[in-house]
Design a protein around this motif. Structure first.
Motif, PDB file in Angstrom:
ATOM      1  N   VAL A 231      42.287  -7.027  83.510  1.00  7.42           N
ATOM      2  CA  VAL A 231      41.905  -8.169  82.678  1.00  7.42           C
ATOM      3  C   VAL A 231      43.140  -9.054  82.556  1.00  7.42           C
ATOM      4  CG1 VAL A 231      41.170  -8.925  80.386  1.00  7.42           C
ATOM      5  CG2 VAL A 231      40.182  -6.856  81.393  1.00  7.42           C
ATOM      6  N   ILE A 232      43.040 -10.283  83.015  1.00 10.39           N
ATOM      7  CA  ILE A 232      44.167 -11.214  82.882  1.00 10.39           C
ATOM      8  C   ILE A 232      44.231 -11.706  81.442  1.00 10.39           C
ATOM      9  CG2 ILE A 232      45.171 -13.418  83.658  1.00 10.39           C
ATOM     10  CD1 ILE A 232      45.173 -11.274  85.811  1.00 10.39           C
ATOM     11  N   GLY A 233      43.066 -12.060  80.908  1.00 14.22           N
ATOM     12  CA  GLY A 233      43.072 -12.493  79.521  1.00 14.22           C
ATOM     13  C   GLY A 233      41.725 -12.968  79.028  1.00 14.22           C
ATOM     14  N   LEU A 234      41.644 -13.061  77.709  1.00 16.78           N
ATOM     15  CA  LEU A 234      40.449 -13.579  77.048  1.00 16.78           C
ATOM     16  C   LEU A 234      40.738 -15.002  76.601  1.00 16.78           C
ATOM     17  CD1 LEU A 234      39.743 -10.520  74.706  1.00 16.78           C
ATOM     18  CD2 LEU A 234      38.904 -10.904  77.026  1.00 16.78           C
ATOM     19  N   LEU A 235      39.824 -15.912  76.933  1.00 19.54           N
ATOM     20  CA  LEU A 235      40.005 -17.317  76.581  1.00 19.54           C
ATOM     21  C   LEU A 235      38.983 -17.703  75.511  1.00 19.54           C
ATOM     22  CD1 LEU A 235      41.320 -20.111  77.189  1.00 19.54           C
ATOM     23  CD2 LEU A 235      39.479 -20.450  78.878  1.00 19.54           C
ATOM     24  N   ARG A 236      39.479 -18.150  74.383  1.00 22.82           N
ATOM     25  CA  ARG A 236      38.571 -18.603  73.320  1.00 22.82           C
ATOM     26  C   ARG A 236      38.101 -20.017  73.646  1.00 22.82           C
ATOM     27  NH1 ARG A 236      42.997 -17.444  68.922  1.00 22.82           N
ATOM     28  NH2 ARG A 236      44.261 -17.716  70.804  1.00 22.82           N
ATOM     29  N   VAL A 237      36.784 -20.177  73.777  1.00 19.39           N
ATOM     30  CA  VAL A 237      36.232 -21.481  74.168  1.00 19.39           C
ATOM     31  C   VAL A 237      35.236 -21.993  73.128  1.00 19.39           C
ATOM     32  CG1 VAL A 237      36.538 -21.033  76.647  1.00 19.39           C
ATOM     33  CG2 VAL A 237      34.357 -20.480  75.558  1.00 19.39           C
ATOM     34  N   MET A 238      34.912 -23.277  73.222  1.00 26.77           N
ATOM     35  CA  MET A 238      33.975 -23.944  72.299  1.00 26.77           C
ATOM     36  C   MET A 238      34.365 -23.645  70.855  1.00 26.77           C
ATOM     37  SD  MET A 238      30.273 -23.565  74.130  1.00 26.77           S
ATOM     38  CE  MET A 238      30.237 -22.751  75.714  1.00 26.77           C
ATOM     39  N   PHE A 239      35.653 -23.644  70.623  1.00 28.28           N
ATOM     40  CA  PHE A 239      36.152 -23.226  69.312  1.00 28.28           C
ATOM     41  C   PHE A 239      36.059 -24.367  68.294  1.00 28.28           C
ATOM     42  CE2 PHE A 239      39.423 -22.027  66.191  1.00 28.28           C
ATOM     43  CZ  PHE A 239      39.001 -20.728  65.925  1.00 28.28           C
ATOM     44  N   ASP A 240      35.566 -24.024  67.118  1.00 30.31           N
ATOM     45  CA  ASP A 240      35.499 -24.988  66.018  1.00 30.31           C
ATOM     46  C   ASP A 240      36.221 -24.398  64.815  1.00 30.31           C
ATOM     47  OD1 ASP A 240      34.930 -26.666  63.926  1.00 30.31           O
ATOM     48  OD2 ASP A 240      32.817 -26.921  64.468  1.00 30.31           O
ATOM     49  N   PRO A 241      37.435 -24.863  64.545  1.00 29.22           N
ATOM     50  CA  PRO A 241      38.266 -24.257  63.499  1.00 29.22           C
ATOM     51  C   PRO A 241      37.690 -24.420  62.096  1.00 29.22           C
ATOM     52  CG  PRO A 241      39.285 -26.267  64.316  1.00 29.22           C
ATOM     53  CD  PRO A 241      38.087 -26.004  65.190  1.00 29.22           C
ATOM     54  N   ARG A 242      36.701 -25.316  61.958  1.00 30.97           N
ATOM     55  CA  ARG A 242      36.115 -25.504  60.625  1.00 30.97           C
ATOM     56  C   ARG A 242      35.173 -24.367  60.256  1.00 30.97           C
ATOM     57  NH1 ARG A 242      33.683 -31.206  62.079  1.00 30.97           N
ATOM     58  NH2 ARG A 242      33.118 -29.811  63.785  1.00 30.97           N
TER      59      ARG A 242
ATOM     60  N   VAL B 163      43.637 -22.401  73.106  1.00 30.32           N
ATOM     61  CA  VAL B 163      42.261 -22.334  72.612  1.00 30.32           C
ATOM     62  C   VAL B 163      41.544 -23.602  73.094  1.00 30.32           C
ATOM     63  CG1 VAL B 163      40.813 -22.307  70.541  1.00 30.32           C
ATOM     64  CG2 VAL B 163      42.990 -21.049  70.570  1.00 30.32           C
ATOM     65  N   ILE B 164      40.333 -23.432  73.657  1.00 31.46           N
ATOM     66  CA  ILE B 164      39.574 -24.603  74.117  1.00 31.46           C
ATOM     67  C   ILE B 164      38.618 -25.032  72.998  1.00 31.46           C
ATOM     68  CG2 ILE B 164      38.054 -25.545  75.895  1.00 31.46           C
ATOM     69  CD1 ILE B 164      40.779 -24.477  76.990  1.00 31.46           C
ATOM     70  N   PRO B 165      38.774 -26.254  72.495  1.00 26.88           N
ATOM     71  CA  PRO B 165      37.900 -26.702  71.405  1.00 26.88           C
ATOM     72  C   PRO B 165      36.507 -27.072  71.914  1.00 26.88           C
ATOM     73  CG  PRO B 165      39.318 -28.500  72.096  1.00 26.88           C
ATOM     74  CD  PRO B 165      39.730 -27.300  72.919  1.00 26.88           C
ATOM     75  N   ARG B 166      35.557 -27.071  71.013  1.00 27.57           N
ATOM     76  CA  ARG B 166      34.264 -27.669  71.335  1.00 27.57           C
ATOM     77  C   ARG B 166      34.492 -29.170  71.476  1.00 27.57           C
ATOM     78  NH1 ARG B 166      29.069 -26.453  71.465  1.00 27.57           N
ATOM     79  NH2 ARG B 166      29.333 -24.299  70.810  1.00 27.57           N
TER      80      ARG B 166
END
Ligand code: ADP
Ligand code: MG
Length: 256
Positions: free
Chosen positions: A178-189, A212-215
């Motif tokens: 596993v190279i890594g886990l990418l957090r996507v469509m992230f909404d910090p609210r 972190v990839i935002p929505r």
């Protein structure tokens, strides 16, 4: 020699294809030579790179059945800045057609070996299943990048994928990690997303990418223009995050 990564998660709609085309475009922007292999019969990575899946004479299907080499099947996605081995509906048949063939899970690996020196990165966009197609991807790869949304059931789905990766590592491809886990469509609210994000970090430590990839709606709009978001609207938050991610990836690979 190319680093070969699968972008995988057996859930649909989690951002695999968006990650594949935007990481590819981001890597290209920072000077890396990239090949995208579309292993999903839906052909979204193909179309999202600006390559018309309906007009392709050769696809990854022909590569898997050994009717064509990668050199013959690849096309240049000019605007996106990388090469593509495309897919279309024909690929759905490969699942059945491969069953009786020899080395059925090693077809892609053998084909990619011939072009390993042409690229710095090969990114394989996997279908939303743990099928023979995904297995071909996992057998070819040095590692897996897992895009995930920080939602309640995310961790549950992850254990199936991690078990599959462990089995492939033990039985078929000792190089796989596993190279890594990418957090996507992230909404910090959204508090739940923050909580799941924290859980991920405490479970998986530095296997969670810093980026972190935002929505971001521009990332969702880009495919209808046949462009990765990184090229469609470089100043958007989503595009900037993917370029950051590409830089993080290059750095991480230097340390492997
Ligand atoms: P998968 O390949 O895992 O099925 P996709 O990459 O096709 O998932 O993404 C599913 C949907 O979510 C698509 O409509 C895509 O445009 C959208 N999407 C993906 N990532 C983002 C994001 N960061 N922000 C907004 N929409 C996104
Ligand atoms: Mg997809």
């Amino acid at each position: 020699m190319a680093q070969i990564f699968c972008i995988a998660n057996q859930k649909g709609g989690v951002g695999k294809t968006t990650t594949t085309v935007n990481l590819a475009a981001g890597l290209s922007k920072v000077g890396q030579r990239v090949l995208v292999v579309d292993l999903d019969p839906q052909g979204n990575a193909t179309m999202g790179s600006g390559v018309d899946k309906r007009k392709l004479e050769l696809t990854v299907y022909d590569v898997l059945l050994e009717n064509a080499s990668i050199t013959e099947a690849r096309t240049r996605a000019e605007k996106a800045g990388y090469d593509v081995v495309g897919a279309n509906r024909e690929l759905a048949g490969a699942e059945v057609e491969l069953v009786d063939l020899e080395r059925r899970d090693q077809r892609l690996k053998t084909a990619l070996a011939a072009v390993a020196n042409d690229y710095d990165f090969v990114l394989i966009d996997c279908p939303p299943s743990l099928s023979m197609l995904t297995l071909n991807g996992l057998c070819s790869a040095h590692g897996v990048v897992v895009p995930m949304q920080c939602e309640y059931f995310a961790l549950e789905g992850l254990s199936d994928l991690v078990n599959t990766i462990k089995q492939v590592h033990a039985n078929l491809n000792p190089e796989l990690k596993v190279i890594g886990l990418l957090r996507v469509m992230f909404d910090p609210r959204i508090t739940l997303q923050q909580q799941v994000s924290e859980q991920l970090k405490s479970h998986f430590g530095d296997k969670v990418f810093n980026t972190v990839i935002p929505r971001n709606v521009r990332l969702a709009e880009a495919p209808s223009y046949g462009l990765p978001g990184v090229v469609f609207d470089p100043s958007s938050k989503g595009a900037q995050a993917f370029v950051e991610f590409a830089k993080e990836m290059v750095e991480r690979i230097g340390k492997l």
